[in-house]
Scaffold this motif. Sequence first.
Motif, PDB file in Angstrom:
ATOM      1  N   ARG A  86     -51.754  42.321   0.243  1.00  0.00           N
ATOM      2  CA  ARG A  86     -51.338  41.162  -0.547  1.00  0.00           C
ATOM      3  C   ARG A  86     -50.752  41.595  -1.885  1.00  0.00           C
ATOM      4  NH1 ARG A  86     -52.514  36.143   0.537  1.00  0.00           N
ATOM      5  NH2 ARG A  86     -54.097  36.863   2.017  1.00  0.00           N
ATOM      6  N   GLY A  87     -49.544  41.136  -2.157  1.00  0.00           N
ATOM      7  CA  GLY A  87     -48.914  41.368  -3.452  1.00  0.00           C
ATOM      8  C   GLY A  87     -48.160  42.678  -3.599  1.00  0.00           C
ATOM      9  N   ILE A  88     -48.222  43.562  -2.596  1.00  0.00           N
ATOM     10  CA  ILE A  88     -47.542  44.848  -2.766  1.00  0.00           C
ATOM     11  C   ILE A  88     -46.024  44.692  -2.615  1.00  0.00           C
ATOM     12  CG2 ILE A  88     -49.535  46.191  -1.996  1.00  0.00           C
ATOM     13  CD1 ILE A  88     -47.908  46.705   0.659  1.00  0.00           C
ATOM     14  N   VAL A 182     -45.954  41.388  -9.432  1.00  0.00           N
ATOM     15  CA  VAL A 182     -46.701  40.330 -10.125  1.00  0.00           C
ATOM     16  C   VAL A 182     -46.145  38.939  -9.837  1.00  0.00           C
ATOM     17  CG1 VAL A 182     -47.584  41.826 -11.948  1.00  0.00           C
ATOM     18  CG2 VAL A 182     -45.369  40.719 -12.243  1.00  0.00           C
ATOM     19  N   GLN A 183     -44.875  38.850  -9.534  1.00  0.00           N
ATOM     20  CA  GLN A 183     -44.266  37.555  -9.238  1.00  0.00           C
ATOM     21  C   GLN A 183     -44.795  36.978  -7.916  1.00  0.00           C
ATOM     22  OE1 GLN A 183     -39.991  37.653  -9.341  1.00  0.00           O
ATOM     23  NE2 GLN A 183     -39.789  35.441  -9.034  1.00  0.00           N
ATOM     24  N   GLU A 187     -49.082  36.849  -2.289  1.00  0.00           N
ATOM     25  CA  GLU A 187     -48.382  36.731  -1.007  1.00  0.00           C
ATOM     26  C   GLU A 187     -48.424  38.040  -0.226  1.00  0.00           C
ATOM     27  OE1 GLU A 187     -44.423  35.248  -1.365  1.00  0.00           O
ATOM     28  OE2 GLU A 187     -45.000  33.631  -2.739  1.00  0.00           O
ATOM     29  N   ILE A 188     -48.468  37.913   1.083  1.00  0.00           N
ATOM     30  CA  ILE A 188     -48.277  39.051   1.974  1.00  0.00           C
ATOM     31  C   ILE A 188     -46.757  39.227   2.103  1.00  0.00           C
ATOM     32  CG2 ILE A 188     -48.596  39.970   4.300  1.00  0.00           C
ATOM     33  CD1 ILE A 188     -51.236  39.689   2.871  1.00  0.00           C
ATOM     34  N   PRO A 189     -46.228  40.432   1.852  1.00  0.00           N
ATOM     35  CA  PRO A 189     -44.767  40.611   1.859  1.00  0.00           C
ATOM     36  C   PRO A 189     -44.177  40.714   3.263  1.00  0.00           C
ATOM     37  CG  PRO A 189     -45.834  42.674   1.309  1.00  0.00           C
ATOM     38  CD  PRO A 189     -46.926  41.642   1.422  1.00  0.00           C
ATOM     39  N   SER A 190     -44.337  39.638   4.022  1.00  0.00           N
ATOM     40  CA  SER A 190     -43.787  39.579   5.374  1.00  0.00           C
ATOM     41  C   SER A 190     -43.612  38.127   5.783  1.00  0.00           C
ATOM     42  CB  SER A 190     -44.726  40.271   6.368  1.00  0.00           C
ATOM     43  OG  SER A 190     -44.333  40.047   7.699  1.00  0.00           O
ATOM     44  N   SER A 191     -42.544  37.836   6.493  1.00  0.00           N
ATOM     45  CA  SER A 191     -42.342  36.480   7.006  1.00  0.00           C
ATOM     46  C   SER A 191     -43.359  36.115   8.068  1.00  0.00           C
ATOM     47  CB  SER A 191     -40.924  36.349   7.587  1.00  0.00           C
ATOM     48  OG  SER A 191     -40.741  37.294   8.640  1.00  0.00           O
TER      49      SER A 191
END
Length: 195
Positions: A86-88, A182-183, A187-191
């Motif tokens: 999450r957030g990476i 940080v923005q 979120e998990i960086p995946s659709s």
Amino acid sequence: MRTSVVTRTTKETKISLSLDLDGTGKDHIDSGCGFLNHMLVLLTKHGRFDLDLKCMGDTHVDDHHTVEDIGIALGTAFKEAIGDKRGIVRYGNMMLAMDETLMLCALDVSGRPYLNYDVTIPTQKVGNFDTELVKEFMLAFSRQFGLTLHFKRIEGENSHHIIEAMFKGLGRALKDAVAIDVQYADEIPSSKGIL
């Protein structure tokens, strides 16, 4: 705190390590293999990770089990420390120059292990270290971490420089990929919603 403590004991090696992804590049590394110590110091320094690692291995046979098992343990530590991702940022890459050597390292913290190793190392040894073990380390690390990892040697003649550029490039690319965006910190960086 994005940290992990890993122990791994087999009939061939006994490994204990602690990893802090949000460190400052501090290391205390004793792998039992001098050249690997040097490479792991470079990885932690350029990745700004803190790594404490001790390995007792069957180096009287050769360094193969030590190198591979440290790759497994370190991959495990990264996977545990990063959690659900999450957030990476997720992606990282580095085109790294090391004297006459130019090395590309690109990676995706995807959960899908893959290694593309387009690297020719001119000599079979650097000192007492078997250079074919670099690929074994990267395979073990990427498989255990769940990392898509690409290396491409663009230029390079000196075996030490080529391997050093790989570890420095890996450190730099990992630093970028595991950084918190940080923005999008929640979120998990995946659709797909999962990695």
